[in-house]
Design a protein around this motif. Structure first.
Motif, PDB file in Angstrom:
ATOM      1  N   ASN A  71       0.872  -1.171   0.000  1.00 57.53           N
ATOM      2  CA  ASN A  71       0.000   0.000   0.000  1.00 57.53           C
ATOM      3  C   ASN A  71       0.906   1.216   0.000  1.00 57.53           C
ATOM      4  O   ASN A  71       1.283   1.737   1.049  1.00 57.53           O
ATOM      5  CB  ASN A  71      -0.918   0.000   1.222  1.00 57.53           C
ATOM      6  N   SER A  72       1.320   1.643  -1.196  1.00 56.17           N
ATOM      7  CA  SER A  72       2.317   2.710  -1.292  1.00 56.17           C
ATOM      8  C   SER A  72       2.107   3.546  -2.545  1.00 56.17           C
ATOM      9  O   SER A  72       1.907   2.999  -3.632  1.00 56.17           O
ATOM     10  CB  SER A  72       3.732   2.115  -1.318  1.00 56.17           C
ATOM     11  N   PRO A  73       2.184   4.879  -2.401  1.00 55.12           N
ATOM     12  CA  PRO A  73       2.092   5.764  -3.563  1.00 55.12           C
ATOM     13  C   PRO A  73       3.437   5.988  -4.232  1.00 55.12           C
ATOM     14  O   PRO A  73       3.538   6.763  -5.176  1.00 55.12           O
ATOM     15  CB  PRO A  73       1.580   7.062  -2.948  1.00 55.12           C
ATOM     16  N   GLY A  74       4.479   5.329  -3.726  1.00 52.64           N
ATOM     17  CA  GLY A  74       5.795   5.468  -4.327  1.00 52.64           C
ATOM     18  C   GLY A  74       6.714   6.356  -3.522  1.00 52.64           C
ATOM     19  O   GLY A  74       6.513   6.580  -2.331  1.00 52.64           O
ATOM     20  N   PRO A  97       7.934 -19.075  -4.076  1.00 55.70           N
ATOM     21  CA  PRO A  97       7.250 -18.048  -4.872  1.00 55.70           C
ATOM     22  C   PRO A  97       6.915 -16.828  -4.032  1.00 55.70           C
ATOM     23  O   PRO A  97       6.708 -16.926  -2.821  1.00 55.70           O
ATOM     24  CB  PRO A  97       5.980 -18.762  -5.341  1.00 55.70           C
ATOM     25  N   VAL A  98       6.879 -15.677  -4.686  1.00 55.23           N
ATOM     26  CA  VAL A  98       6.493 -14.425  -4.037  1.00 55.23           C
ATOM     27  C   VAL A  98       5.250 -13.900  -4.727  1.00 55.23           C
ATOM     28  O   VAL A  98       5.234 -13.724  -5.952  1.00 55.23           O
ATOM     29  CB  VAL A  98       7.625 -13.378  -4.121  1.00 55.23           C
ATOM     30  N   LEU A  99       4.197 -13.668  -3.950  1.00 51.89           N
ATOM     31  CA  LEU A  99       2.937 -13.142  -4.470  1.00 51.89           C
ATOM     32  C   LEU A  99       2.771 -11.714  -3.958  1.00 51.89           C
ATOM     33  O   LEU A  99       2.876 -11.470  -2.754  1.00 51.89           O
ATOM     34  CB  LEU A  99       1.753 -13.995  -4.019  1.00 51.89           C
ATOM     35  N   ALA A 100       2.533 -10.772  -4.859  1.00 50.08           N
ATOM     36  CA  ALA A 100       2.354  -9.370  -4.480  1.00 50.08           C
ATOM     37  C   ALA A 100       0.875  -9.006  -4.538  1.00 50.08           C
ATOM     38  O   ALA A 100       0.173  -9.372  -5.490  1.00 50.08           O
ATOM     39  CB  ALA A 100       3.153  -8.458  -5.404  1.00 50.08           C
ATOM     40  N   PHE A 101       0.410  -8.291  -3.528  1.00 45.60           N
ATOM     41  CA  PHE A 101      -0.990  -7.890  -3.446  1.00 45.60           C
ATOM     42  C   PHE A 101      -1.079  -6.374  -3.308  1.00 45.60           C
ATOM     43  O   PHE A 101      -0.554  -5.786  -2.356  1.00 45.60           O
ATOM     44  CB  PHE A 101      -1.673  -8.564  -2.250  1.00 45.60           C
ATOM     45  N   CYS A 102      -1.710  -5.729  -4.285  1.00 48.02           N
ATOM     46  CA  CYS A 102      -1.901  -4.281  -4.270  1.00 48.02           C
ATOM     47  C   CYS A 102      -3.157  -3.977  -3.451  1.00 48.02           C
ATOM     48  O   CYS A 102      -4.231  -4.500  -3.755  1.00 48.02           O
ATOM     49  CB  CYS A 102      -2.067  -3.745  -5.692  1.00 48.02           C
ATOM     50  N   GLU A 103      -3.017  -3.124  -2.465  1.00 44.97           N
ATOM     51  CA  GLU A 103      -4.174  -2.747  -1.646  1.00 44.97           C
ATOM     52  C   GLU A 103      -4.778  -1.455  -2.198  1.00 44.97           C
ATOM     53  O   GLU A 103      -5.199  -1.423  -3.346  1.00 44.97           O
ATOM     54  CB  GLU A 103      -3.752  -2.660  -0.183  1.00 44.97           C
ATOM     55  N   ASP A 104      -4.839  -0.392  -1.434  1.00 46.50           N
ATOM     56  CA  ASP A 104      -5.429   0.855  -1.948  1.00 46.50           C
ATOM     57  C   ASP A 104      -4.683   1.354  -3.171  1.00 46.50           C
ATOM     58  O   ASP A 104      -5.285   1.719  -4.178  1.00 46.50           O
ATOM     59  CB  ASP A 104      -5.420   1.939  -0.860  1.00 46.50           C
ATOM     60  N   VAL A 105      -3.347   1.377  -3.060  1.00 47.63           N
ATOM     61  CA  VAL A 105      -2.551   1.907  -4.162  1.00 47.63           C
ATOM     62  C   VAL A 105      -1.190   1.217  -4.204  1.00 47.63           C
ATOM     63  O   VAL A 105      -0.558   0.994  -3.170  1.00 47.63           O
ATOM     64  CB  VAL A 105      -2.385   3.452  -4.033  1.00 47.63           C
ATOM     65  N   ALA A 106      -0.784   0.844  -5.398  1.00 42.94           N
ATOM     66  CA  ALA A 106       0.577   0.347  -5.654  1.00 42.94           C
ATOM     67  C   ALA A 106       1.026   1.081  -6.906  1.00 42.94           C
ATOM     68  O   ALA A 106       0.922   0.574  -8.017  1.00 42.94           O
ATOM     69  CB  ALA A 106       0.602  -1.158  -5.843  1.00 42.94           C
ATOM     70  N   ALA A 107       1.466   2.311  -6.705  1.00 43.54           N
ATOM     71  CA  ALA A 107       1.758   3.198  -7.829  1.00 43.54           C
ATOM     72  C   ALA A 107       3.190   3.674  -7.762  1.00 43.54           C
ATOM     73  O   ALA A 107       3.788   3.771  -6.685  1.00 43.54           O
ATOM     74  CB  ALA A 107       0.812   4.404  -7.805  1.00 43.54           C
ATOM     75  N   SER A 108       3.752   3.963  -8.921  1.00 42.56           N
ATOM     76  CA  SER A 108       5.117   4.447  -9.015  1.00 42.56           C
ATOM     77  C   SER A 108       6.032   3.459  -8.288  1.00 42.56           C
ATOM     78  O   SER A 108       6.076   2.285  -8.629  1.00 42.56           O
ATOM     79  CB  SER A 108       5.210   5.864  -8.445  1.00 42.56           C
ATOM     80  N   GLY A 109       6.773   3.910  -7.268  1.00 48.85           N
ATOM     81  CA  GLY A 109       7.634   2.998  -6.531  1.00 48.85           C
ATOM     82  C   GLY A 109       6.878   1.849  -5.894  1.00 48.85           C
ATOM     83  O   GLY A 109       7.436   0.766  -5.690  1.00 48.85           O
TER      84      GLY A 109
END
Length: 290
Positions: A71-74, A97-109
């Motif tokens: 949960n990061s805007p970068g 394995p690595v699984l990535a989960f985007c919450e509110d925001v996964a933008a830029s960085g």
């Protein structure tokens, strides 16, 4: 059976460690990505703050997978790259394995971090993408003169000082900044292509324009592999797994809940600086309506 025998029967046998359920480690990567977190900040990401959490997460002997809850805007590109590379290093070492989960925001960085996953998932309403580079500042030329303050800057080297906010904007400095941004953008694009490969279906001019999309649209563009929540996907993929959460360390004052009291004890100048840091952090999130 004697008392001794009954007690011995209750003890685990040699080699019996009790629960042998597989483990899925969840690493929380929440906040702005910055190399210089404020001691009052509640959530920031950099290689130093997340190292211990990453090490703990990958250290389980029954590890089946690692999940990144992002949960990061970068923020800082170098810190984004360092954290992502560390995740890949540990994943290769453990062979999980690595699984990535985007919450509110996964933008830029934040999306840079998501690409450290072998698969990326998002909620349909998540904000995903923003594959671009941005620099922001203020032009304060004339402000010091208004208050009778003289600014003195002495350098050895004609290009030592660039983009001084207290001087009129220099077109040569803007050209220099644009060149740096272009180089960083190329690195970001290269990382996304390396990690996503043929999964990307959108036109490059759109994908790498800095645009941000909802999770549903990101799925159509190949930026994510599926729509779903962390617990839902983990329950489906690893139904017998035990979830172990590893959180990066937070600043001491934030952990103690003392931010407010510390602010009240600061000098006026320190309070102004702290307020400016808070405004800058808020501005990063505000670009995505958060």
């Amino acid at each position: 059976m004697s008392v001794t025998d009954r007690l011995a029967a209750k003890l685990p046998r040699i080699g019996d460690r009790g629960d042998r359920s597989p483990v899925v480690s969840v690493i929380k990567l929440h906040g702005v990505i910055t190399p210089t977190p404020s001691p009052l900040a509640r959530g920031t990401i950099n290689i130093n703050t997340v190292e211990s959490a990453l090490t703990r997460a990958f250290d389980h002997d029954r590890l089946s997978a690692v999940a990144l809850a992002i949960n990061s805007p970068g923020g800082a590109p170098t810190q984004s790259a360092l954290v992502a590379e560390r995740i890949r290093e540990l994943a290769a070492k453990k062979g999980v394995p690595v699984l990535a989960f985007c919450e509110d925001v996964a933008a830029s960085g934040g999306y840079w971090l998501a690409c450290a996953g072998d698969e990326i998932f998002a909620h349909r309403s998540s904000l995903v993408g923003s594959i671009g580079v941005v620099s922001a500042g203020f032009g304060l030329a004339g402000l010091l003169e208004r208050f009778g303050v003289e600014r003195r800057v002495h350098t050895a080297g004609t290009r030592k000082v660039r983009l001084d906010p207290f001087q009129p904007e220099n077109p040569d400095d803007v050209v220099w900044l644009k060149s740096l941004q272009s180089q960083l953008h190329d690195q970001f694009v290269g990382w996304v292509k390396e990690r996503r490969g043929d999964k990307l279906t959108g036109a490059e001019a759109d994908l790498f324009s800095g645009e941000v999309w909802t999770g549903g649209r990101a799925l159509e563009l190949g930026l994510v592999d599926g729509v779903g929540s962390l617990r839902g996907v983990i329950a489906e993929r690893f139904p017998d797994a035990e979830i172990s959460v590893a959180e990066p360390k937070r600043p001491l004052l934030a952990r103690l809940g003392m931010a407010g009291s510390v602010m009240s004890g600061m000098s006026t100048s320190d309070r102004v600086l702290a307020a400016m840091e808070a405004m800058e952090t808020k501005a990063v999130w505000s670009r995505f309506g958060l």
